[in-house]
Design an enzyme around this catalytic site. Sequence first.
Site: not given
Length: 478
Positions: A121, A188, A191, A211, A245, A277, A279, A451
């Site tokens: 679309g 990288g 996450v 990194e 890098v 690395v 998005r 507990h």
Amino acid sequence: MSQEFDVVVIGGGPGGYEAAIRAAQLGLKVACIEKRIHNGKPSLGGTCLNVGCIPSKALLDSSHRYHDAKEGLAVHGITVGDVSIDIAQMQSRKDAVVSQLTGGVAQLLKGNGIVWLQGTGTLLANKQVQFVAHDGATDTIQATKAVILAAGSAPINIPVAPLTEDIIVDSTGALAFSEVPKRLGVIGAGVIGLELGSVWSRLGSEVVVLEALDSFLPMLDKLVSKEAQKILTKQGLEIRLGAKVTGSQINNGVVTVTYQDKEGEKTAEFDKLIVAVGRKPYAQALLDANSGVSQDERGFVIVDKQCRTNVEGVYAIGDLVRGPMLAHKAMEEGVMVAELIAGHYAQINYDTIIGVIYTHPEIAWVGKTEEQAVAAGIEVKTGQFPFQVNGRALAANDAQGLVRFVADAKTDRLLGMAVIGSNAGDMVHQGMIALEFAASIEDLQLMTFAHPTLSEAVHEAALSVDGRAIHAIQRKRK
């Protein structure tokens, strides 16, 4: 114009399909356009369900169970003998989980009377959308009320490490390895890089993470990021910070990576290399030149706090817009936008968006870090409590990590929470709820926690903010 809808959603990922469902629940006639083909079939669910959140968690769970069976059961008195991993079966299970969930989304759209248009679309002027089906057929669709842009994002590729099938791969390729690489490089330490590196490290890969930044997980409180680096390094991830890098070369199936650090130029050899690395927003073919929608220099669609673009009746959500690229953020934005279109009031509290890294132990956070609060001119008080003295964690032989709180020293109001430990992604929601209700640290201190539970560490961490932790020896506060 052959088709007309109240709302047209471009993108069938978490944000898009939730926007479509909520709009349909509110009585609107909705179409959802999704172009993805996965395993040869049209598929809803976006990156998250197909090649992101869900398949990565399936592999993380499988690899953790394998590693635990191999390394972690003897302490319980359980002997299992030789443990092996069937990568094909592991991948087959992952694919089955993906198919079940994406198929479920298709049923949700059908059950809510939403028209799923399979193809691409492009937003035109006047809330018109040019639709191109997978078979090449074209149509111009009119949205009478609104268009919601929810096209998501794509991995960033870097010229110094161009993708090469099954050798230099992005996050999608890293989910599909058919065997465990002996030497695995990851560019990288974010996450995605840490999660994928953890999967293959548990299965036997020698993993090196490169990194470029000098700091590790800078979005976290420094104390928490230091703890995370220590734990992950102990698990076998070799994390090289300040390693930029500069090039890569493939010879006889081996990748030689050149990188620069404070000591100068270095090289490393790998059998596989993952480029993780970050998005970028997926704007390719999404916006016609006449759409009028504004983007920033990085390609993000510019929106206000309620995801309105500069064009009336056009909204954008999820990875296309400012803020963290998280499925749950996109989902809530989709619901918010649908309710606004239907004439309701809606707003998201962006200060309570949770972040999670699904390594083991998990790392999760919400609200401000100590460093962010101080930078904002807030006088803070902090407290933390380790899982190593938590009865439930010790009984489970899973006592790594800690819970940490940041609070306003003058008002006692909770500012942020971070957890590194087993089930951190679930536990951090206690902090999110407290933040949403503007709780004070005293509110958490006065609550009764069951507990033995992992959540007792939350209570103790809250108490420790004022030097009151029961199960830790703390210096008296002045």
